[in-house]
Design an enzyme around this catalytic site. Structure first.
Site, PDB file in Angstrom:
ATOM      1  CG  ASN A 100      -1.189 -13.220  47.800  1.00  0.00           C
ATOM      2  OD1 ASN A 100      -1.739 -12.926  46.702  1.00  0.00           O
ATOM      3  ND2 ASN A 100      -1.938 -13.540  48.896  1.00  0.00           N
TER       4      ASN A 100
ATOM      5  CG  HIS B 260       0.966 -19.454  51.800  1.00  0.00           C
ATOM      6  ND1 HIS B 260       2.038 -18.558  52.171  1.00  0.00           N
ATOM      7  CD2 HIS B 260      -0.094 -18.497  51.570  1.00  0.00           C
ATOM      8  CE1 HIS B 260       1.805 -17.332  52.254  1.00  0.00           C
ATOM      9  NE2 HIS B 260       0.529 -17.097  52.123  1.00  0.00           N
TER      10      HIS B 260
ATOM     11  CG  HIS C 297      -4.496 -17.821  49.877  1.00  0.00           C
ATOM     12  ND1 HIS C 297      -4.541 -17.495  51.056  1.00  0.00           N
ATOM     13  CD2 HIS C 297      -3.015 -17.431  49.442  1.00  0.00           C
ATOM     14  CE1 HIS C 297      -3.670 -16.618  51.629  1.00  0.00           C
ATOM     15  NE2 HIS C 297      -2.765 -16.714  50.780  1.00  0.00           N
TER      16      HIS C 297
ATOM     17  CG  ASP D 270      -6.254 -18.006  55.926  1.00  0.00           C
ATOM     18  OD1 ASP D 270      -5.115 -17.885  54.995  1.00  0.00           O
ATOM     19  OD2 ASP D 270      -6.399 -16.930  56.823  1.00  0.00           O
TER      20      ASP D 270
ATOM     21  N   GLY E 282       1.154  -8.895  48.457  1.00  0.00           N
ATOM     22  CA  GLY E 282       0.465  -8.987  49.618  1.00  0.00           C
ATOM     23  C   GLY E 282       0.904 -10.054  50.506  1.00  0.00           C
ATOM     24  CD  GLN E 283       5.414 -14.787  50.320  1.00  0.00           C
ATOM     25  OE1 GLN E 283       5.957 -14.100  49.110  1.00  0.00           O
ATOM     26  NE2 GLN E 283       5.751 -15.932  50.594  1.00  0.00           N
TER      27      GLN E 283
HETATM   28  P1  AMP Z   1      -0.355 -14.426  52.592  1.00  0.00           P
HETATM   29  O1  AMP Z   1      -0.929 -13.061  52.762  1.00  0.00           O
HETATM   30  O2  AMP Z   1      -0.742 -14.740  51.122  1.00  0.00           O
HETATM   31  O3  AMP Z   1       1.214 -14.428  52.900  1.00  0.00           O
HETATM   32  O4  AMP Z   1      -1.352 -15.302  53.278  1.00  0.00           O
HETATM   33  C1  AMP Z   1      -1.037 -15.629  54.715  1.00  0.00           C
HETATM   34  C2  AMP Z   1      -2.175 -16.219  55.247  1.00  0.00           C
HETATM   35  O5  AMP Z   1      -1.890 -16.937  56.351  1.00  0.00           O
HETATM   36  C3  AMP Z   1      -3.431 -15.334  55.450  1.00  0.00           C
HETATM   37  O6  AMP Z   1      -4.520 -15.363  54.868  1.00  0.00           O
HETATM   38  C4  AMP Z   1      -3.518 -15.587  57.117  1.00  0.00           C
HETATM   39  O7  AMP Z   1      -4.604 -15.458  57.475  1.00  0.00           O
HETATM   40  C5  AMP Z   1      -2.827 -16.984  57.095  1.00  0.00           C
HETATM   41  N1  AMP Z   1      -2.344 -17.202  58.593  1.00  0.00           N
HETATM   42  C6  AMP Z   1      -1.448 -16.721  59.233  1.00  0.00           C
HETATM   43  N2  AMP Z   1      -1.296 -17.122  60.331  1.00  0.00           N
HETATM   44  C7  AMP Z   1      -1.900 -18.510  60.355  1.00  0.00           C
HETATM   45  C8  AMP Z   1      -2.168 -19.446  61.255  1.00  0.00           C
HETATM   46  N3  AMP Z   1      -1.667 -19.588  62.536  1.00  0.00           N
HETATM   47  N4  AMP Z   1      -2.855 -20.371  60.746  1.00  0.00           N
HETATM   48  C9  AMP Z   1      -3.584 -20.462  59.940  1.00  0.00           C
HETATM   49  N5  AMP Z   1      -3.637 -19.439  58.866  1.00  0.00           N
HETATM   50  C10 AMP Z   1      -2.730 -18.548  59.244  1.00  0.00           C
END
Ligand code: AMP
Ligand code: ZN
Length: 111
Positions: free
Chosen positions: A84, A97, A99, A29, A90-91
């Site tokens: 999420n 994806h 985490h 991440d 909080g998506q």
């Molecule tokens: P969510 O809030 O569950 O949709 O999580 C999205 C996640 O994607 C967050 O933890 C971000 O830090 C991560 N994220 C967004 N853009 C990138 C990227 N280019 N490379 C790696 N992680 C990313």
């Protein structure tokens, strides 16, 4: 489709990949919330879990999560898997994806 995770899958934007096979990609991440913070994603685009209907793929993702946790040596200490789904959860990225978080004591209930 203007999806940041599809771009990562297609290597159009860089990422720190930790696992890859024909169906799944896992990468660090960009904004880690724990010493280990890895995102595990299907290579096929689904907006979120509600749109995912492939039981085998969902099962495979969890097998990959287990393998990464083991490879990182966090399986015994403990780790957390977070997914999420939609806005109240909080998506922010609408390519589903999971985490994988580990390396520190987690809090409960989650925020
Ligand atoms: P969510 O809030 O569950 O949709 O999580 C999205 C996640 O994607 C967050 O933890 C971000 O830090 C991560 N994220 C967004 N853009 C990138 C990227 N280019 N490379 C790696 N992680 C990313
Ligand atoms: Zn996508």
């Amino acid at each position: 489709m203007n999806c940041v995770f599809c771009k990562i899958i297609n290597k159009e934007i860089p990422s720190r990949i930790v696992y890859e096979d024909d169906k799944v990609l896992a990468f660090e991440d960009i904004n880690p919330q724990a010493p280990t913070h890895i995102l595990v994603i299907p290579k096929k685009h689904f907006s979120n879990l509600v749109d995912m209907d492939d039981k085998e793929l969902i099962g495979h993702i969890f097998m990959v999560i287990k393998k990464i946790a083991k490879d990182r040596g966090v399986d015994e200490r403990g780790f957390r898997v977070v997914m999420n789904c939609n806005s109240e959860a909080g998506q922010t990225v609408y390519h589903t994806h999971f985490h994988l978080l580990a390396g520190r004591k987690m809090h409960w209930p989650p925020g």
